[in-house]
Design a protein around this motif. Structure first.
Motif, mmCIF file in Angstrom:
data_model
loop_
_atom_site.group_PDB
_atom_site.id
_atom_site.type_symbol
_atom_site.label_atom_id
_atom_site.label_comp_id
_atom_site.label_asym_id
_atom_site.label_seq_id
_atom_site.Cartn_x
_atom_site.Cartn_y
_atom_site.Cartn_z
ATOM 1 N N VAL A 143 47.834 43.173 27.170
ATOM 2 C CA VAL A 143 46.842 43.972 26.924
ATOM 3 C C VAL A 143 45.346 43.241 26.753
ATOM 4 N N THR A 144 45.437 42.306 26.175
ATOM 5 C CA THR A 144 44.425 41.534 25.687
ATOM 6 C C THR A 144 43.494 40.894 27.075
ATOM 7 N N LEU A 145 44.563 40.498 27.704
ATOM 8 C CA LEU A 145 44.183 39.721 29.034
ATOM 9 C C LEU A 145 43.443 40.953 29.859
ATOM 10 N N THR A 146 44.315 41.983 30.009
ATOM 11 C CA THR A 146 43.412 43.185 30.883
ATOM 12 C C THR A 146 42.183 43.551 30.330
ATOM 13 N N THR A 147 42.099 43.803 28.993
ATOM 14 C CA THR A 147 40.988 44.245 28.403
ATOM 15 C C THR A 147 39.914 43.073 28.639
ATOM 16 N N TYR A 148 40.102 41.964 28.327
ATOM 17 C CA TYR A 148 39.247 40.745 28.606
ATOM 18 C C TYR A 148 38.707 40.967 30.216
ATOM 19 N N SER A 149 39.688 41.053 31.204
ATOM 20 C CA SER A 149 39.197 41.011 32.595
ATOM 21 C C SER A 149 38.648 42.052 33.103
ATOM 22 N N THR A 150 38.836 43.205 32.449
ATOM 23 C CA THR A 150 38.079 44.584 32.852
ATOM 24 C C THR A 150 36.668 44.424 32.264
ATOM 25 N N GLY A 151 36.684 43.975 30.968
ATOM 26 C CA GLY A 151 35.342 43.726 30.443
ATOM 27 C C GLY A 151 34.280 42.990 31.128
ATOM 28 N N LEU A 152 34.793 42.324 31.995
ATOM 29 C CA LEU A 152 33.798 41.434 32.850
ATOM 30 C C LEU A 152 33.141 42.028 34.036
ATOM 31 N N LEU A 153 33.710 43.421 34.297
ATOM 32 C CA LEU A 153 33.124 44.180 35.447
ATOM 33 C C LEU A 153 31.511 44.426 35.287
ATOM 34 N N GLY A 154 30.881 44.031 36.092
ATOM 35 C CA GLY A 154 29.335 44.293 35.949
ATOM 36 C C GLY A 154 28.577 43.024 35.222
ATOM 37 N N LYS A 155 29.346 41.940 34.955
ATOM 38 C CA LYS A 155 28.707 40.909 34.125
ATOM 39 C C LYS A 155 28.497 39.631 35.079
ATOM 40 N N GLU A 156 27.472 38.920 35.006
ATOM 41 C CA GLU A 156 27.422 37.628 35.765
ATOM 42 C C GLU A 156 28.240 36.525 35.366
ATOM 43 N N VAL A 157 29.034 35.831 36.026
ATOM 44 C CA VAL A 157 29.766 34.855 35.760
ATOM 45 C C VAL A 157 29.585 33.766 36.642
ATOM 46 N N THR A 158 30.150 32.598 36.115
ATOM 47 C CA THR A 158 29.935 31.167 37.031
ATOM 48 C C THR A 158 31.444 31.055 37.082
ATOM 49 N N VAL A 159 31.863 30.575 38.493
ATOM 50 C CA VAL A 159 33.452 30.291 38.700
ATOM 51 C C VAL A 159 33.239 29.040 39.532
ATOM 52 N N ALA A 160 34.451 28.154 39.105
ATOM 53 C CA ALA A 160 34.429 26.936 39.935
ATOM 54 C C ALA A 160 35.046 27.237 41.234
ATOM 55 N N GLU A 161 34.601 26.667 42.341
ATOM 56 C CA GLU A 161 34.968 26.917 43.655
ATOM 57 C C GLU A 161 36.004 25.573 43.729
ATOM 58 N N VAL A 162 37.108 25.883 43.978
ATOM 59 C CA VAL A 162 38.245 25.050 44.123
ATOM 60 C C VAL A 162 38.723 24.641 45.667
ATOM 61 N N ASP A 163 39.177 23.293 46.033
ATOM 62 C CA ASP A 163 39.832 23.222 47.348
ATOM 63 C C ASP A 163 41.257 23.542 47.198
ATOM 64 N N PRO A 164 42.233 23.539 48.241
ATOM 65 C CA PRO A 164 43.433 23.933 48.315
ATOM 66 C C PRO A 164 44.326 23.123 47.197
ATOM 67 N N SER A 165 44.020 22.004 46.822
ATOM 68 C CA SER A 165 44.700 21.166 45.953
ATOM 69 C C SER A 165 44.311 21.600 44.638
ATOM 70 N N GLY A 166 43.237 22.349 44.431
ATOM 71 C CA GLY A 166 42.775 22.694 42.924
ATOM 72 C C GLY A 166 41.796 21.973 42.373
ATOM 73 N N LYS A 167 41.106 21.011 43.244
ATOM 74 C CA LYS A 167 40.128 20.119 42.701
ATOM 75 C C LYS A 167 38.825 20.902 42.772
ATOM 76 N N VAL A 168 37.986 21.014 41.642
ATOM 77 C CA VAL A 168 36.746 21.658 41.662
ATOM 78 C C VAL A 168 35.788 20.946 42.642
ATOM 79 N N VAL A 169 35.252 21.649 43.672
ATOM 80 C CA VAL A 169 34.250 21.271 44.835
ATOM 81 C C VAL A 169 32.927 21.671 44.624
ATOM 82 N N GLY A 170 32.541 22.825 43.681
ATOM 83 C CA GLY A 170 31.370 23.413 43.333
ATOM 84 C C GLY A 170 31.696 24.587 42.533
ATOM 85 N N GLU A 171 30.392 25.265 42.135
ATOM 86 C CA GLU A 171 30.524 26.597 41.404
ATOM 87 C C GLU A 171 29.708 27.503 42.172
ATOM 88 N N LYS A 172 29.918 28.795 41.642
ATOM 89 C CA LYS A 172 29.187 29.988 42.415
ATOM 90 C C LYS A 172 28.880 30.920 40.939
#
Length: 167
Positions: free
Chosen positions: A90-119
């Protein structure tokens, strides 16, 4: 539970319990009610020349009470684990739905999981099936890829960010 025969043997309870736990499949349990019936029958039909000792009777009662307490604790722990898991979902669902409409910065990762940038972008959707994912510009990102939410000031190289002063 029917009682076929009762004799003066003070170990009858232990013999019966041993028979039930070894010969009968898992669908049979001795309840506290069964124990009291057996204890009453044992006292009623005991051999008067060799009566059951008080200490042995108290030992059997203590064993039953201890087993009941252990079962209750085990059930409580099991129920607590289920409740904790549900609360986490419930906490995770509430957190994730609370992000709707919010600006976020996410890590771009390659198939091995290594961070290659951000968006940086606005969360336009949340997927709750098969994991927790957000969508930015129709691209799916895991919640674990979120680096920041909202406008976060950039740090200069080698500089540490001091918390804002309050008056």
């Amino acid at each position: 539970m029917p009682i076929d025969k009762v004799n003066g043997n003070s170990n009858m309870y232990n013999d019966l319990l041993h028979t039930q736990t070894t010969a009968v499949p898992n669908n049979s349990e001795m309840t506290m009610d069964d124990f009291w019936k057996l204890m009453a029958a044992q006292l009623q039909y005991q051999d008067m020349s060799n009566p059951m000792s008080n200490s042995e009777m108290m030992g059997q009662m203590t064993q039953m009470a201890t087993m009941n307490a252990m079962t209750a604790v085990s059930n409580a722990v099991s129920n607590f684990a289920v409740v904790t898991n549900n609360l986490a979902q419930v906490t995770l669902t509430t957190y994730s739905t609370g992000l709707l409409g919010k600006e976020v910065t996410v890590a771009e990762v390659d198939p091995s999981g290594k961070v290659v940038g951000e968006k940086k972008g606005v969360v336009t959707g949340v997927d709750l099936t098969g994991g927790q994912y957000i969508y930015i510009d129709d691209k799916r990102y895991s919640l674990s890829q979120i680096m920041s939410v909202g406008q976060v000031p950039k740090k200069e190289d080698g500089e540490t960010q001091a918390p804002p002063k309050t008056e």
